[in-house]
Design a protein around this motif. Structure first.
Motif, PDB file in Angstrom:
ATOM      1  N   GLN A 146       1.004  -1.344   0.307  1.00  0.00           N
ATOM      2  CA  GLN A 146       0.022   0.165   0.072  1.00  0.00           C
ATOM      3  C   GLN A 146       0.915   1.561   0.268  1.00  0.00           C
ATOM      4  OE1 GLN A 146      -3.127   1.195   2.297  1.00  0.00           O
ATOM      5  NE2 GLN A 146      -3.652  -1.471   2.433  1.00  0.00           N
ATOM      6  N   GLY A 147       1.698   1.429   1.062  1.00  0.00           N
ATOM      7  CA  GLY A 147       2.678   2.327   0.313  1.00  0.00           C
ATOM      8  C   GLY A 147       3.441   2.348  -0.001  1.00  0.00           C
ATOM      9  N   MET A 148       4.286   1.389  -0.821  1.00  0.00           N
ATOM     10  CA  MET A 148       5.277   2.155  -2.070  1.00  0.00           C
ATOM     11  C   MET A 148       4.072   1.449  -3.380  1.00  0.00           C
ATOM     12  SD  MET A 148       8.284  -1.150  -1.808  1.00  0.00           S
ATOM     13  CE  MET A 148       8.948  -0.787  -3.645  1.00  0.00           C
ATOM     14  N   GLY A 149       3.647   1.358  -3.800  1.00  0.00           N
ATOM     15  CA  GLY A 149       2.266   1.849  -4.776  1.00  0.00           C
ATOM     16  C   GLY A 149       1.702   2.702  -4.839  1.00  0.00           C
ATOM     17  N   CYS A 210      -5.247   1.751  -7.971  1.00  0.00           N
ATOM     18  CA  CYS A 210      -4.777   3.569  -7.841  1.00  0.00           C
ATOM     19  C   CYS A 210      -5.258   3.877  -9.471  1.00  0.00           C
ATOM     20  CB  CYS A 210      -3.139   3.636  -7.454  1.00  0.00           C
ATOM     21  SG  CYS A 210      -2.816   3.100  -5.844  1.00  0.00           S
ATOM     22  N   ASP A 211      -5.629   3.395 -10.326  1.00  0.00           N
ATOM     23  CA  ASP A 211      -6.061   3.596 -11.565  1.00  0.00           C
ATOM     24  C   ASP A 211      -6.008   5.335 -12.014  1.00  0.00           C
ATOM     25  OD1 ASP A 211      -8.081   2.754 -13.645  1.00  0.00           O
ATOM     26  OD2 ASP A 211      -9.495   3.432 -12.270  1.00  0.00           O
ATOM     27  N   PHE A 212      -7.419   5.673 -12.055  1.00  0.00           N
ATOM     28  CA  PHE A 212      -7.140   7.208 -12.799  1.00  0.00           C
ATOM     29  C   PHE A 212      -6.213   7.849 -11.967  1.00  0.00           C
ATOM     30  CE2 PHE A 212     -10.175   7.328  -8.608  1.00  0.00           C
ATOM     31  CZ  PHE A 212     -10.007   8.684  -8.184  1.00  0.00           C
ATOM     32  N   ALA A 214      -2.727   6.703 -10.924  1.00  0.00           N
ATOM     33  CA  ALA A 214      -2.175   6.406 -11.671  1.00  0.00           C
ATOM     34  C   ALA A 214      -1.584   7.256 -12.478  1.00  0.00           C
ATOM     35  CB  ALA A 214      -1.902   5.356 -10.845  1.00  0.00           C
ATOM     36  N   ALA A 215      -2.711   7.531 -13.197  1.00  0.00           N
ATOM     37  CA  ALA A 215      -2.985   8.321 -14.540  1.00  0.00           C
ATOM     38  C   ALA A 215      -2.737   9.521 -14.834  1.00  0.00           C
ATOM     39  CB  ALA A 215      -4.021   7.098 -15.252  1.00  0.00           C
ATOM     40  N   LEU A 216      -3.419   9.813 -14.488  1.00  0.00           N
ATOM     41  CA  LEU A 216      -3.282  11.321 -13.195  1.00  0.00           C
ATOM     42  C   LEU A 216      -0.951  11.737 -13.662  1.00  0.00           C
ATOM     43  CD1 LEU A 216      -3.819  14.061 -13.270  1.00  0.00           C
ATOM     44  CD2 LEU A 216      -4.017  13.758 -10.964  1.00  0.00           C
ATOM     45  N   TYR A 217      -0.579  10.649 -13.230  1.00  0.00           N
ATOM     46  CA  TYR A 217       1.328  11.566 -13.348  1.00  0.00           C
ATOM     47  C   TYR A 217       1.241  10.737 -14.319  1.00  0.00           C
ATOM     48  CZ  TYR A 217       6.130  10.225 -12.508  1.00  0.00           C
ATOM     49  OH  TYR A 217       6.831  10.614 -13.038  1.00  0.00           O
ATOM     50  N   LEU A 218       1.179   9.677 -14.936  1.00  0.00           N
ATOM     51  CA  LEU A 218       1.654   9.059 -16.377  1.00  0.00           C
ATOM     52  C   LEU A 218       0.784   9.943 -17.710  1.00  0.00           C
ATOM     53  CD1 LEU A 218       1.212   5.048 -15.749  1.00  0.00           C
ATOM     54  CD2 LEU A 218       3.340   6.876 -15.734  1.00  0.00           C
ATOM     55  N   VAL A 219      -0.078   9.953 -17.492  1.00  0.00           N
ATOM     56  CA  VAL A 219       0.221  10.853 -18.416  1.00  0.00           C
ATOM     57  C   VAL A 219       0.207  12.775 -18.822  1.00  0.00           C
ATOM     58  CG1 VAL A 219      -2.529  11.768 -20.681  1.00  0.00           C
ATOM     59  CG2 VAL A 219      -1.818   9.681 -18.889  1.00  0.00           C
ATOM     60  N   ASP A 220       0.273  13.286 -17.404  1.00  0.00           N
ATOM     61  CA  ASP A 220      -0.193  14.155 -16.997  1.00  0.00           C
ATOM     62  C   ASP A 220       1.203  15.237 -16.125  1.00  0.00           C
ATOM     63  OD1 ASP A 220      -2.394  14.830 -18.439  1.00  0.00           O
ATOM     64  OD2 ASP A 220      -3.973  15.284 -17.548  1.00  0.00           O
ATOM     65  N   VAL A 223       1.082  14.887  -9.665  1.00  0.00           N
ATOM     66  CA  VAL A 223       1.539  14.200  -8.370  1.00  0.00           C
ATOM     67  C   VAL A 223       0.022  14.239  -7.767  1.00  0.00           C
ATOM     68  CG1 VAL A 223       2.583  13.392  -5.834  1.00  0.00           C
ATOM     69  CG2 VAL A 223       3.297  13.703  -8.206  1.00  0.00           C
ATOM     70  N   PRO A 224      -0.835  13.391  -7.591  1.00  0.00           N
ATOM     71  CA  PRO A 224      -2.168  13.649  -7.169  1.00  0.00           C
ATOM     72  C   PRO A 224      -1.958  14.262  -5.531  1.00  0.00           C
ATOM     73  CG  PRO A 224      -2.094  11.046  -7.449  1.00  0.00           C
ATOM     74  CD  PRO A 224      -0.663  12.348  -8.248  1.00  0.00           C
ATOM     75  N   GLN A 225      -2.516  14.471  -4.754  1.00  0.00           N
ATOM     76  CA  GLN A 225      -3.061  15.439  -3.334  1.00  0.00           C
ATOM     77  C   GLN A 225      -4.138  14.288  -2.971  1.00  0.00           C
ATOM     78  OE1 GLN A 225      -0.438  16.763  -2.243  1.00  0.00           O
ATOM     79  NE2 GLN A 225       0.436  16.039  -4.815  1.00  0.00           N
ATOM     80  N   LYS A 226      -3.366  14.341  -1.141  1.00  0.00           N
ATOM     81  CA  LYS A 226      -4.636  13.946  -0.826  1.00  0.00           C
ATOM     82  C   LYS A 226      -6.362  15.100  -0.910  1.00  0.00           C
ATOM     83  CE  LYS A 226      -1.276  12.360   2.861  1.00  0.00           C
ATOM     84  NZ  LYS A 226      -2.197  10.868   3.204  1.00  0.00           N
TER      85      LYS A 226
END
Length: 396
Positions: A146-149, A210-212, A214-220, A223-226
């Protein structure tokens, strides 16, 4: 003696289950609940120092993970035990294991060895970090994944430290992905006649969940926030305080926003210059949620949920587990299913997917260790003298 069959869907399949703890047993539970003959292979008493890692055998956790299976005790560290395992492989369909990647190679039960004995065999391997790479030999636990993912970095309130999920998210999802991979491999085997090696890991499963985000980082490259209990990209969608606790609300678009404003008797908010569109509501989320919190505190959760339902706006209560299983819709779905283990009222969590002709079911509780050893060995062609000899040598 014929074994009870949970479903007709997979009754033609035999699974050799070498797994323990949670990810692997979750995978095998899916197959067992849909009728596969899952043989839980475990070390004879006293051989495995971690045999009670999930508590007593009859515990709620073990009951939930290991129903609908048969149990064979077998010491794979003995040559005779390994030979017997390979004899079972010759007629089995699937082997599932979640050892560290080097263990199966050391035992001589890697995919190439199994396929040499049975070209149709499907080996499913679940590890912490993958079958190769720099972390392949690391021990993997759910919270580490959970932490590393990335999951713990986006869970909780902004400004707070990392937060884990309240369930074994990486373990359970890795087990489900492994089951999915097995079913794909079975479908492909119908055409090729050959098995293959299916493998996943807690780390991969957690990243995939983590889905969308993770995709937010890969595509755009962002880095997503809390976002706490709010949806990260839609407002208002999250928890609101009511007169008797909290409820969830979900406003998914501008049409629902207008219906929502009418339901809370604040129609003027629909065209408010700060809130009229989703981007504006997101930009001014803090002020909007402060406003809505004050409104929702004036009535009970049941009153607000009824209003939201009439308006076609998603909403719902936030249940403790006893309330979950008391809910009329949950009772109607029948996901809490009875299984007999000498306590007529024991209930476990059923499969969350229904097949119209061949549904899953719960027919037997967790077996005693080695409960079916003689039965399984007789099915494999051994006679009573051979079985007695194996017992004398503590192979089974």
């Amino acid at each position: 003696m014929s074994r009870p069959v949970a479903s007709l869907a997979l009754q033609h399949l035999q699974v050799l289950d070498l797994t323990r703890v949670r990810a692997g047993p979750t995978c095998c539970r899916v197959l067992a609940d849909f009728g596969a003959d899952v043989i839980k292979i475990e070390a004879p008493p006293g051989v495995d120092p971690n045999e009670n890692i999930l508590g007593e055998r009859s515990s709620y956790d073990n009951q939930n993970l290991h129903r609908n299976k048969r149990s064979l005790t077998l010491n794979l560290k003995q040559e005779a035990g390994l030979a017997l395992f390979m004899k079972l492989v010759a007629t089995a369909d699937i082997v599932v294991e979640n050892f560290r990647p080097d263990v199966k190679d050391r035992l001589g039960i890697g995919y190439e060895a199994l396929a040499a004995r049975n070209p149709r065999i499907i080996l499913a391997s679940i590890s912490g970090f993958g079958q190769d790479g720099p972390y392949r030999k690391r021990a993997g636990f759910d919270q580490i994944a959970q932490g590393m993912g990335g999951f713990m970095s986006i869970t909780g309130k902004l400004g707070d430290g990392p937060m884990r999920a309240g369930i074994a998210l990486a373990d359970s999802s890795a087990g489900l992905y492994a089951a999915l991979g097995i079913l794909v491999a079975l479908a492909e085997r119908e055409h090729s006649g050959r098995g293959q090696w299916v493998h996943t890991s807690l780390l991969e499963a957690q990243i995939a969940l983590c889905d969308f985000q993770a995709a937010l980082y890969l595509v755009d490259g962002k880095v997503p926030q809390k976002a706490g209990n709010d949806h990260p990209y839609a407002t208002p969608m999250g928890t609101v305080p009511v007169a008797d606790g909290f409820i969830n609300i979900g406003v998914g678009g501008d049409g629902q926003w207008r219906a929502f404003c009418a339901a809370i008797e604040r129609p003027e908010l629909a065209d408010h210059p700060d809130y009229a569109t989703q981007p504006l509501r997101q930009q001014h989320r803090a002020a909007l949620m402060d406003l809505l919190n004050g409104i929702f505190k004036t009535k009970s959760g049941a009153e607000w949920i009824e209003r939201m339902e009439r308006a076609g706006v998603p909403s719902g209560p936030i249940y403790a587990m006893d309330e979950v299983f008391a809910d009329p819709q949950v009772r109607h779905l029948g996901i809490a299913q009875k299984v007999s283990d000498g306590r007529p009222d024991i209930r476990l969590v059923g499969q969350p997917v229904t097949l119209s002709r061949t549904p899953a079911s719960l027919v037997t509780p967790i077996p005693e260790a080695g409960e079916h050893t003689d039965e399984i060995l007789r099915e494999a062609g051994l006679d009573e003298a051979q079985i007695a000899a194996l017992r004398a040598k503590k192979v089974v």
